[in-house]
Design a protein around this motif. Structure first.
Motif, PDB file in Angstrom:
ATOM      1  N   ALA A 160       0.822  -1.208   0.000  1.00  0.00           N
ATOM      2  CA  ALA A 160       0.000   0.000   0.000  1.00  0.00           C
ATOM      3  C   ALA A 160       0.857   1.259   0.000  1.00  0.00           C
ATOM      4  N   GLU A 161       1.925   1.261   0.795  1.00  0.00           N
ATOM      5  CA  GLU A 161       2.794   2.437   0.885  1.00  0.00           C
ATOM      6  C   GLU A 161       3.415   2.755  -0.471  1.00  0.00           C
ATOM      7  N   LEU A 162       3.857   1.706  -1.173  1.00  0.00           N
ATOM      8  CA  LEU A 162       4.491   1.912  -2.473  1.00  0.00           C
ATOM      9  C   LEU A 162       3.474   2.254  -3.554  1.00  0.00           C
ATOM     10  N   ALA A 163       2.295   1.627  -3.484  1.00  0.00           N
ATOM     11  CA  ALA A 163       1.257   1.899  -4.478  1.00  0.00           C
ATOM     12  C   ALA A 163       0.770   3.337  -4.373  1.00  0.00           C
ATOM     13  N   GLU A 164       0.684   3.853  -3.152  1.00  0.00           N
ATOM     14  CA  GLU A 164       0.221   5.228  -2.970  1.00  0.00           C
ATOM     15  C   GLU A 164       1.185   6.229  -3.598  1.00  0.00           C
ATOM     16  N   GLN A 165       2.437   5.806  -3.783  1.00  0.00           N
ATOM     17  CA  GLN A 165       3.422   6.663  -4.445  1.00  0.00           C
ATOM     18  C   GLN A 165       3.389   6.529  -5.960  1.00  0.00           C
ATOM     19  N   GLY A 166       2.514   5.672  -6.439  1.00  0.00           N
ATOM     20  CA  GLY A 166       2.371   5.510  -7.879  1.00  0.00           C
ATOM     21  C   GLY A 166       3.141   4.351  -8.461  1.00  0.00           C
ATOM     22  N   ARG A 187     -12.317  -7.522   2.596  1.00  0.00           N
ATOM     23  CA  ARG A 187     -12.911  -6.953   1.377  1.00  0.00           C
ATOM     24  C   ARG A 187     -12.558  -5.473   1.252  1.00  0.00           C
ATOM     25  N   TYR A 188     -12.565  -4.764   2.367  1.00  0.00           N
ATOM     26  CA  TYR A 188     -12.193  -3.344   2.342  1.00  0.00           C
ATOM     27  C   TYR A 188     -10.752  -3.182   1.870  1.00  0.00           C
ATOM     28  N   VAL A 189      -9.847  -3.982   2.420  1.00  0.00           N
ATOM     29  CA  VAL A 189      -8.439  -3.911   2.028  1.00  0.00           C
ATOM     30  C   VAL A 189      -8.281  -4.229   0.545  1.00  0.00           C
ATOM     31  N   ALA A 190      -8.965  -5.274   0.087  1.00  0.00           N
ATOM     32  CA  ALA A 190      -8.869  -5.663  -1.326  1.00  0.00           C
ATOM     33  C   ALA A 190      -9.350  -4.534  -2.240  1.00  0.00           C
ATOM     34  N   ARG A 191     -10.440  -3.873  -1.860  1.00  0.00           N
ATOM     35  CA  ARG A 191     -10.951  -2.765  -2.676  1.00  0.00           C
ATOM     36  C   ARG A 191      -9.956  -1.606  -2.713  1.00  0.00           C
ATOM     37  N   TRP A 192      -9.376  -1.292  -1.555  1.00  0.00           N
ATOM     38  CA  TRP A 192      -8.406  -0.188  -1.515  1.00  0.00           C
ATOM     39  C   TRP A 192      -7.214  -0.502  -2.403  1.00  0.00           C
ATOM     40  N   THR A 194      -7.003  -2.516  -4.953  1.00  0.00           N
ATOM     41  CA  THR A 194      -7.400  -2.512  -6.367  1.00  0.00           C
ATOM     42  C   THR A 194      -7.530  -1.088  -6.892  1.00  0.00           C
ATOM     43  N   ARG A 195      -8.140  -0.200  -6.084  1.00  0.00           N
ATOM     44  CA  ARG A 195      -8.297   1.195  -6.506  1.00  0.00           C
ATOM     45  C   ARG A 195      -6.956   1.877  -6.713  1.00  0.00           C
ATOM     46  N   HIS A 196      -5.949   1.417  -5.995  1.00  0.00           N
ATOM     47  CA  HIS A 196      -4.626   2.038  -6.108  1.00  0.00           C
ATOM     48  C   HIS A 196      -3.687   1.251  -7.020  1.00  0.00           C
ATOM     49  N   GLY A 197      -4.265   0.379  -7.827  1.00  0.00           N
ATOM     50  CA  GLY A 197      -3.498  -0.274  -8.881  1.00  0.00           C
ATOM     51  C   GLY A 197      -2.713  -1.500  -8.480  1.00  0.00           C
ATOM     52  N   VAL A 198      -2.933  -2.012  -7.267  1.00  0.00           N
ATOM     53  CA  VAL A 198      -2.210  -3.210  -6.836  1.00  0.00           C
ATOM     54  C   VAL A 198      -2.892  -4.454  -7.410  1.00  0.00           C
ATOM     55  N   ALA A 199      -2.117  -5.295  -8.077  1.00  0.00           N
ATOM     56  CA  ALA A 199      -2.633  -6.581  -8.557  1.00  0.00           C
ATOM     57  C   ALA A 199      -2.525  -7.596  -7.425  1.00  0.00           C
ATOM     58  N   LEU A 321      -2.942   1.652   5.329  1.00  0.00           N
ATOM     59  CA  LEU A 321      -3.062   1.576   3.879  1.00  0.00           C
ATOM     60  C   LEU A 321      -2.569   2.908   3.332  1.00  0.00           C
ATOM     61  N   GLY A 322      -1.256   3.011   3.166  1.00  0.00           N
ATOM     62  CA  GLY A 322      -0.681   4.285   2.806  1.00  0.00           C
ATOM     63  C   GLY A 322      -0.785   5.252   3.969  1.00  0.00           C
ATOM     64  N   ARG A 323      -0.753   6.531   3.680  1.00  0.00           N
ATOM     65  CA  ARG A 323      -0.768   7.555   4.727  1.00  0.00           C
ATOM     66  C   ARG A 323      -2.159   8.089   5.032  1.00  0.00           C
ATOM     67  N   HIS A 324      -3.174   7.692   4.269  1.00  0.00           N
ATOM     68  CA  HIS A 324      -4.478   8.339   4.435  1.00  0.00           C
ATOM     69  C   HIS A 324      -5.623   7.373   4.716  1.00  0.00           C
ATOM     70  N   ALA A 325      -5.321   6.105   4.864  1.00  0.00           N
ATOM     71  CA  ALA A 325      -6.370   5.125   5.169  1.00  0.00           C
ATOM     72  C   ALA A 325      -5.771   4.007   6.004  1.00  0.00           C
ATOM     73  N   GLY A 326      -6.644   3.259   6.639  1.00  0.00           N
ATOM     74  CA  GLY A 326      -6.178   2.153   7.460  1.00  0.00           C
ATOM     75  C   GLY A 326      -7.342   1.331   7.967  1.00  0.00           C
ATOM     76  N   ILE A 327      -7.021   0.307   8.739  1.00  0.00           N
ATOM     77  CA  ILE A 327      -8.020  -0.589   9.324  1.00  0.00           C
ATOM     78  C   ILE A 327      -7.722  -0.751  10.805  1.00  0.00           C
ATOM     79  N   ARG A 328      -8.740  -0.595  11.620  1.00  0.00           N
ATOM     80  CA  ARG A 328      -8.658  -1.025  13.017  1.00  0.00           C
ATOM     81  C   ARG A 328      -9.629  -2.177  13.165  1.00  0.00           C
ATOM     82  N   GLN A 329      -9.076  -3.385  13.181  1.00  0.00           N
ATOM     83  CA  GLN A 329      -9.877  -4.600  13.302  1.00  0.00           C
ATOM     84  C   GLN A 329     -10.121  -4.910  14.773  1.00  0.00           C
ATOM     85  N   LEU A 330     -11.362  -5.136  15.145  1.00  0.00           N
ATOM     86  CA  LEU A 330     -11.685  -5.537  16.508  1.00  0.00           C
ATOM     87  C   LEU A 330     -11.665  -7.057  16.606  1.00  0.00           C
ATOM     88  N   ALA A 331     -11.364  -7.555  17.811  1.00  0.00           N
ATOM     89  CA  ALA A 331     -11.239  -9.006  17.999  1.00  0.00           C
ATOM     90  C   ALA A 331     -11.709  -9.396  19.390  1.00  0.00           C
TER      91      ALA A 331
END
Length: 395
Positions: A160-166, A187-192, A194-199, A321-331
């Protein structure tokens, strides 16, 4: 130099667990504490992906972290000699001890069974490796293809960090993307991504690493100017080299008080501990409490009281997920994810606050006020299959 009548404790490893343990020991004024670490600076491993991408730094001066009176020895440990109660250093020096806290942490594990991986893949689990990877990326044009192997939290954060840099990134996940997260969070991570070009390649395995490509198990060849290996972790071999029993990965085998099954004067903390052959998840979250608990075990033995057993409840995990998004998973307390997470910008804020909390509110506070750290308790110890607790005999 030790003080006559004082107890000598050597803490091996200056990561999250070891640094906190050293500070926690200062509850007593009659302990001479020596922290042995191979670097003169503390490494924030949870920020190494930022170091690689030049979006943050990952080192802190120990002078801002360690409590008064703790001696820092910059060296590597070659062996723990239980018979003579000495820690033998790579420099040839020997440190006498009454107790050892074994907090050597974990490291990356590039498999030798994958052709080319050891020669051509880059690790990110250590400061020196992360710096080498950063230098390599700076040599490459932005459109050079990058492959990240491993769909766990480290792999996701790096991709994510590298993808956010293009950069054009392929993430090879093995079986499942983000197995520690719940299905909605995955699913949220996968969508993010994909939107940022990660295969994202799930159910894919790398069978060979070449200087300019990776070969998948299905025979597919994908161009890769740089391949980053984040799949799996290992631990240093110091315990086994010192004749102490370990689990199959090399973690020091202990009882539920974190005391070595071979020597009650050796207590483990963090990623390198395998209590009852059932280690906790390798994480910065667990490292601090285990460091404090290891110190408490030493303090109990000095006082002649019975040490407490592990009592740590998990609350979830954070992933950036880069510098502007992330996940806080509860457990749940046993570290199983529930279908509740906080994503987006708020997820990123929580992750950053958590990173700062580990250093400022845990380690630095413990330096100022030893014994002040608390942590969630009441988590049942998860059972593991017998195969997970295999013991390596002492040499």
């Amino acid at each position: 130099m030790s003080t006559p009548g004082h107890h000598k404790v050597v803490v091996i490893g200056g990561g999250y667990a070891g640094t906190l343990a050293a500070n926690h020991l200062r509850i007593r004024s009659d302990i001479d504490i020596t922290l042995v670490n191979p670097r003169p600076e503390f490494v924030e491993r949870i920020r190494l992906h930022q170091l690689v991408a030049r979006t943050g730094e990952a080192t802190i001066d120990y002078r801002t972290l360690l409590g008064e009176g703790i001696q820092l020895v910059v060296d590597s440990v070659a062996r723990i000699d239980s018979a003579s109660r000495t820690v033998r250093l790579a420099s040839g020096r020997a440190l006498d001890y009454d107790y050892v806290i074994y907090a050597v942490g974990s490291t990356g594990a590039i498999p030798s069974s994958v052709p080319g991986a050891a020669e051509f893949a880059f690790d990110i689990a250590e400061l020196e490796y992360a710096r080498r990877l950063r230098a390599r990326l700076e040599e490459l044009p932005l459109d050079a293809p990058v492959t990240v192997v491993g769909g766990g939290l480290t792999g996701i954060e790096t991709a994510a960090e590298l993808a956010e840099q293009g950069r054009g990134v392929t993430l090879v996940c093995g079986r499942t993307l983000a197995p520690y997260l719940s299905a909605p969070a995955r699913r949220y991570v996968a969508r993010w991504l994909t939107r940022h070009g990660v295969a994202v390649l799930e159910a894919a395995v790398v069978n060979e690493v070449r200087p300019d490509a990776v070969v998948l198990a299905d025979g597919g060849v994908r161009e890769s100017a740089v391949t980053i290996w984040t799949a799996g972790f290992g631990v240093p071999e110091l315990a086994a080299a010192s004749g102490l029993r370990t689990d199959a990965l090399g973690r020091l085998l202990t009882d539920e008080t974190l005391t070595s099954v071979d020597d009650e004067r050796i207590v483990a903390a963090g990623d390198a501990a395998a209590p009852s052959g059932r280690p906790l998840r390798m994480s910065g979250y667990a490292a601090g409490p285990l460091g404090a608990q290891a110190a408490d075990t030493v303090l109990s033995r000095i006082a002649g009281t019975e040490p407490a057993v592990i009592n740590l409840a998990f609350t979830g995990a954070c992933v950036s997920l880069g510098r502007h998004a992330g996940i806080r998973q509860l457990a749940r307390k046993d570290d199983t994810a529930v279908n509740v997470y906080i994503g987006g910008r708020m997820g990123a804020v929580i992750k950053e606050v958590t990173c700062k909390f580990v250093v400022s509110k845990r380690i630095r506070r413990e330096a100022v006020k030893p014994g002040s750290m608390g942590w969630p308790k009441g988590g049942p110890r998860p059972e593991q299959p017998a195969s997970a607790a295999r013991v390596v005999p002492s040499p």
